[in-house]
Scaffold this motif. Structure first.
Motif, PDB file in Angstrom:
ATOM      1  N   PHE A 167       0.848  -1.191   0.000  1.00  0.00           N
ATOM      2  CA  PHE A 167       0.000   0.000   0.000  1.00  0.00           C
ATOM      3  C   PHE A 167       0.885   1.243   0.000  1.00  0.00           C
ATOM      4  CE2 PHE A 167      -1.903   3.541   2.284  1.00  0.00           C
ATOM      5  CZ  PHE A 167      -3.084   3.718   1.580  1.00  0.00           C
ATOM      6  N   CYS A 168       0.635   2.152  -0.931  1.00  0.00           N
ATOM      7  CA  CYS A 168       1.412   3.385  -1.014  1.00  0.00           C
ATOM      8  C   CYS A 168       0.484   4.591  -1.138  1.00  0.00           C
ATOM      9  CB  CYS A 168       2.345   3.367  -2.223  1.00  0.00           C
ATOM     10  SG  CYS A 168       3.589   2.053  -2.224  1.00  0.00           S
ATOM     11  N   GLU A 169       0.958   5.705  -0.601  1.00  0.00           N
ATOM     12  CA  GLU A 169       0.233   6.972  -0.697  1.00  0.00           C
ATOM     13  C   GLU A 169       1.198   8.049  -1.160  1.00  0.00           C
ATOM     14  OE1 GLU A 169      -0.672  10.981   1.212  1.00  0.00           O
ATOM     15  OE2 GLU A 169       1.015   9.621   1.465  1.00  0.00           O
ATOM     16  N   ASN A 170       0.696   8.956  -2.008  1.00  0.00           N
ATOM     17  CA  ASN A 170       1.555  10.052  -2.463  1.00  0.00           C
ATOM     18  C   ASN A 170       0.689  11.206  -2.946  1.00  0.00           C
ATOM     19  OD1 ASN A 170       3.938  11.454  -3.826  1.00  0.00           O
ATOM     20  ND2 ASN A 170       4.892   9.538  -3.177  1.00  0.00           N
ATOM     21  N   VAL A 171       1.353  12.289  -3.327  1.00  0.00           N
ATOM     22  CA  VAL A 171       0.630  13.467  -3.797  1.00  0.00           C
ATOM     23  C   VAL A 171       0.011  13.204  -5.167  1.00  0.00           C
ATOM     24  CG1 VAL A 171       1.956  15.163  -2.503  1.00  0.00           C
ATOM     25  CG2 VAL A 171       2.797  14.397  -4.739  1.00  0.00           C
ATOM     26  N   LYS A 172      -1.055  13.949  -5.441  1.00  0.00           N
ATOM     27  CA  LYS A 172      -1.756  13.816  -6.714  1.00  0.00           C
ATOM     28  C   LYS A 172      -0.825  14.059  -7.905  1.00  0.00           C
ATOM     29  CE  LYS A 172      -5.492  16.169  -9.228  1.00  0.00           C
ATOM     30  NZ  LYS A 172      -6.474  17.285  -9.151  1.00  0.00           N
ATOM     31  N   GLY A 173       0.160  14.966  -7.707  1.00  0.00           N
ATOM     32  CA  GLY A 173       1.074  15.306  -8.786  1.00  0.00           C
ATOM     33  C   GLY A 173       1.915  14.151  -9.295  1.00  0.00           C
ATOM     34  N   LEU A 174       2.001  13.085  -8.511  1.00  0.00           N
ATOM     35  CA  LEU A 174       2.764  11.910  -8.939  1.00  0.00           C
ATOM     36  C   LEU A 174       2.202  11.347 -10.245  1.00  0.00           C
ATOM     37  CD1 LEU A 174       4.829   9.610  -8.408  1.00  0.00           C
ATOM     38  CD2 LEU A 174       3.075   8.492  -7.036  1.00  0.00           C
ATOM     39  N   VAL A 175       0.885  11.426 -10.413  1.00  0.00           N
ATOM     40  CA  VAL A 175       0.222  10.825 -11.570  1.00  0.00           C
ATOM     41  C   VAL A 175       0.620  11.499 -12.875  1.00  0.00           C
ATOM     42  CG1 VAL A 175      -2.017  10.253 -12.587  1.00  0.00           C
ATOM     43  CG2 VAL A 175      -1.728  10.181 -10.116  1.00  0.00           C
ATOM     44  N   ILE A 176       0.806  12.819 -12.835  1.00  0.00           N
ATOM     45  CA  ILE A 176       1.105  13.543 -14.075  1.00  0.00           C
ATOM     46  C   ILE A 176       2.577  13.931 -14.189  1.00  0.00           C
ATOM     47  CG2 ILE A 176      -1.234  14.443 -14.295  1.00  0.00           C
ATOM     48  CD1 ILE A 176      -0.227  17.093 -13.113  1.00  0.00           C
ATOM     49  N   HIS A 177       3.378  13.589 -13.164  1.00  0.00           N
ATOM     50  CA  HIS A 177       4.784  13.966 -13.209  1.00  0.00           C
ATOM     51  C   HIS A 177       5.483  13.360 -14.429  1.00  0.00           C
ATOM     52  CE1 HIS A 177       9.104  13.648 -12.206  1.00  0.00           C
ATOM     53  NE2 HIS A 177       8.899  14.859 -11.722  1.00  0.00           N
ATOM     54  N   ASP A 178       6.281  14.170 -15.099  1.00  0.00           N
ATOM     55  CA  ASP A 178       7.017  13.743 -16.307  1.00  0.00           C
ATOM     56  C   ASP A 178       6.057  13.113 -17.320  1.00  0.00           C
ATOM     57  OD1 ASP A 178       9.167  13.417 -17.986  1.00  0.00           O
ATOM     58  OD2 ASP A 178       9.888  11.584 -17.026  1.00  0.00           O
ATOM     59  N   LYS A 179       4.917  13.784 -17.509  1.00  0.00           N
ATOM     60  CA  LYS A 179       3.896  13.363 -18.481  1.00  0.00           C
ATOM     61  C   LYS A 179       3.393  11.937 -18.216  1.00  0.00           C
ATOM     62  CE  LYS A 179       5.755  16.417 -22.048  1.00  0.00           C
ATOM     63  NZ  LYS A 179       6.336  16.528 -23.415  1.00  0.00           N
ATOM     64  N   GLY A 180       3.369  11.568 -16.949  1.00  0.00           N
ATOM     65  CA  GLY A 180       2.831  10.262 -16.579  1.00  0.00           C
ATOM     66  C   GLY A 180       3.845   9.142 -16.559  1.00  0.00           C
ATOM     67  N   ARG A 181       5.067   9.423 -17.007  1.00  0.00           N
ATOM     68  CA  ARG A 181       6.073   8.358 -17.096  1.00  0.00           C
ATOM     69  C   ARG A 181       6.517   7.870 -15.713  1.00  0.00           C
ATOM     70  NH1 ARG A 181       7.594  11.184 -22.002  1.00  0.00           N
ATOM     71  NH2 ARG A 181       8.773  12.733 -20.828  1.00  0.00           N
ATOM     72  N   THR A 182       6.629   8.789 -14.759  1.00  0.00           N
ATOM     73  CA  THR A 182       7.064   8.413 -13.413  1.00  0.00           C
ATOM     74  C   THR A 182       6.095   7.410 -12.793  1.00  0.00           C
ATOM     75  OG1 THR A 182       8.157  10.533 -13.041  1.00  0.00           O
ATOM     76  CG2 THR A 182       7.556   9.272 -11.094  1.00  0.00           C
ATOM     77  N   PHE A 183       4.804   7.714 -12.879  1.00  0.00           N
ATOM     78  CA  PHE A 183       3.793   6.830 -12.296  1.00  0.00           C
ATOM     79  C   PHE A 183       3.769   5.482 -13.021  1.00  0.00           C
ATOM     80  CE2 PHE A 183      -0.763   5.689 -11.439  1.00  0.00           C
ATOM     81  CZ  PHE A 183      -0.589   5.483 -10.078  1.00  0.00           C
ATOM     82  N   LYS A 184       3.966   5.521 -14.318  1.00  0.00           N
ATOM     83  CA  LYS A 184       3.993   4.285 -15.106  1.00  0.00           C
ATOM     84  C   LYS A 184       5.154   3.397 -14.663  1.00  0.00           C
ATOM     85  CE  LYS A 184       4.013   2.578 -19.891  1.00  0.00           C
ATOM     86  NZ  LYS A 184       4.064   2.971 -21.324  1.00  0.00           N
ATOM     87  N   ILE A 185       6.304   4.007 -14.382  1.00  0.00           N
ATOM     88  CA  ILE A 185       7.471   3.245 -13.920  1.00  0.00           C
ATOM     89  C   ILE A 185       7.188   2.601 -12.566  1.00  0.00           C
ATOM     90  CG2 ILE A 185       9.848   3.477 -13.066  1.00  0.00           C
ATOM     91  CD1 ILE A 185      10.267   5.585 -15.267  1.00  0.00           C
ATOM     92  N   ILE A 186       6.559   3.369 -11.667  1.00  0.00           N
ATOM     93  CA  ILE A 186       6.250   2.845 -10.335  1.00  0.00           C
ATOM     94  C   ILE A 186       5.299   1.654 -10.439  1.00  0.00           C
ATOM     95  CG2 ILE A 186       5.034   3.390  -8.178  1.00  0.00           C
ATOM     96  CD1 ILE A 186       6.252   6.214  -8.382  1.00  0.00           C
ATOM     97  N   LYS A 187       4.245   1.803 -11.233  1.00  0.00           N
ATOM     98  CA  LYS A 187       3.283   0.703 -11.389  1.00  0.00           C
ATOM     99  C   LYS A 187       3.931  -0.523 -12.031  1.00  0.00           C
ATOM    100  CE  LYS A 187      -1.014   1.207 -12.358  1.00  0.00           C
ATOM    101  NZ  LYS A 187      -2.308   1.532 -13.029  1.00  0.00           N
ATOM    102  N   SER A 188       4.714  -0.295 -13.070  1.00  0.00           N
ATOM    103  CA  SER A 188       5.331  -1.431 -13.769  1.00  0.00           C
ATOM    104  C   SER A 188       6.360  -2.128 -12.891  1.00  0.00           C
ATOM    105  CB  SER A 188       5.977  -0.971 -15.074  1.00  0.00           C
ATOM    106  OG  SER A 188       7.058  -0.082 -14.829  1.00  0.00           O
ATOM    107  N   THR A 189       7.013  -1.378 -12.003  1.00  0.00           N
ATOM    108  CA  THR A 189       7.970  -1.988 -11.075  1.00  0.00           C
ATOM    109  C   THR A 189       7.268  -3.015 -10.192  1.00  0.00           C
ATOM    110  OG1 THR A 189       9.378  -0.018 -11.029  1.00  0.00           O
ATOM    111  CG2 THR A 189       9.582  -1.549  -9.182  1.00  0.00           C
TER     112      THR A 189
END
Length: 348
Positions: free
Chosen positions: A132-154
């Protein structure tokens, strides 16, 4: 036998679920999960590097007796086995209010943007049922969504089904407009292919519902000189087309998201004329204002985050403001934890 009774029987038959609390802060995520799982849970490991946050944590949770520090220096093999990983990894690298450097963010020699990889490292070794993880809303759109995609794929590569959703604290019984992204990952062999996040439970709370019951100290009331400084500061930014500056909130309204730095307290000023003795109790410039303009107290911030009044506030205000600004909204965490509990029960 009703479904509720069946669930209770299942919980009684199972062993306690073991939590680890990473980037624990003052324990808001743990509190939400323990409220949901109750006696069927235990926290077996805690990591938090801020010494003042550790003090508040230890003042409120009896176990464990010690808190581990820098997670980057913790060997995953030394962490006890666990079932659920709780991880509110640092948000500053992705925050709208910060510089949003993400994976390039560096603070005191630690790359905050990649600290989530320590979560992955620990979970890869222990293979818990849930992350379970929590973070700021900005994580979703950071670097055009690539950051969040990396976290999910990890997490997916570690063998987890990953679900996420943005929820607002004001929908869960506290008068604070605070949007955050929540990530729930179930180990794939559990067979949990879908997950429903909680829907709004209570959007009726107003700021007046969380105010201190008695008049608060004059130290929370702004000086006339400081108010003039805030007015000039706001006018300067308005001239530049910015929306920065102080804000006085209606007692029948909702607070803005409380944050630990900058204008955190000044963005959530209120008018409270109950205190009649405005004799300064600290050294100030000018006099205490007679319009009732004051900051909220640390206890009021605790209530904005859904912490119970039994939560011990033992440190100076400066530390408490920072800690609650950095913390999570407990009722939101609890609502998600209940959904996780339901999913695990159905899996059984």
């Amino acid at each position: 036998m009703s479904e509720l009774v069946k669930n209770n029987v299942r919980l009684k038959e199972q062993k306690k679920l073991r939590f680890i609390d990473l980037f624990a802060g003052i324990g808001g995520i743990r509190l939400g999960f323990e409220n949901a799982f109750k006696e069927n849970s235990e926290t077996v490991f805690v990591s938090e590097w801020d010494s003042y946050a550790q003090k508040t944590y230890l003042a409120n949770f009896p176990e464990p007796k010690t808190i581990a520090g820098d997670i980057t220096k913790i060997d995953e093999k030394e962490i006890p086995p666990f079932d659920i990983c709780l991880a509110g990894f640092p948000c500053q690298a992705f925050s709208m209010a910060g510089q949003r450097k993400g994976f390039d963010d560096n603070y005191k020699g630690i790359c905050r943007g990649t600290l989530f990889l320590d979560v992955a490292r620990i979970c890869e070794y222990h293979k818990p049922k849930v992350i379970f993880c929590e973070n700021v809303k900005g994580l979703v759109i950071h670097d055009k969504g690539r950051t969040f995609k990396i976290i999910k794929s990890t997490f997916e590569q570690l063998g987890y089904n990953v679900f996420s959703q943005i929820l607002n604290s004001k929908d869960f019984g506290v008068p604070q407009n605070r949007e955050r992204i929540y990530i729930v990952a179930f180990r794939k062999d559990l067979g949990i292919e879908s997950f429903s996040f909680p829907v709004a439970t209570n959007s009726s709370k107003k700021i007046r519902d969380i105010l201190e019951e008695n008049p608060v100290s004059a130290k929370y009331y702004l000086s006339t000189t400081y108010i003039q400084t805030l007015i000039r500061h706001k006018a300067k930014h308005e001239a530049l087309g910015h929306g920065f500056g102080y804000e006085i909130r209606s007692l029948d309204g909702t607070a803005g998201a409380i944050v630990c730095g900058g204008m955190g307290r000044e963005r959530n000023l209120i008018i409270d004329k109950r205190q009649k003795d405005l004799t300064p109790v600290t050294h100030i410039k000018g006099t205490v204002n007679t319009d009732g303009i004051r900051k909220m107290t640390p206890r009021e911030w605790a209530r904005l985050q859904g912490f119970p009044d039994s939560f011990n506030l033992t440190l100076a205000d400066t530390h408490l403001y920072k800690q609650f600004g950095n913390s999570v909204t407990v009722p939101v965490i609890q609502a998600i934890a209940k959904k996780i509990k339901e999913a695990l029960n159905e899996q059984k």
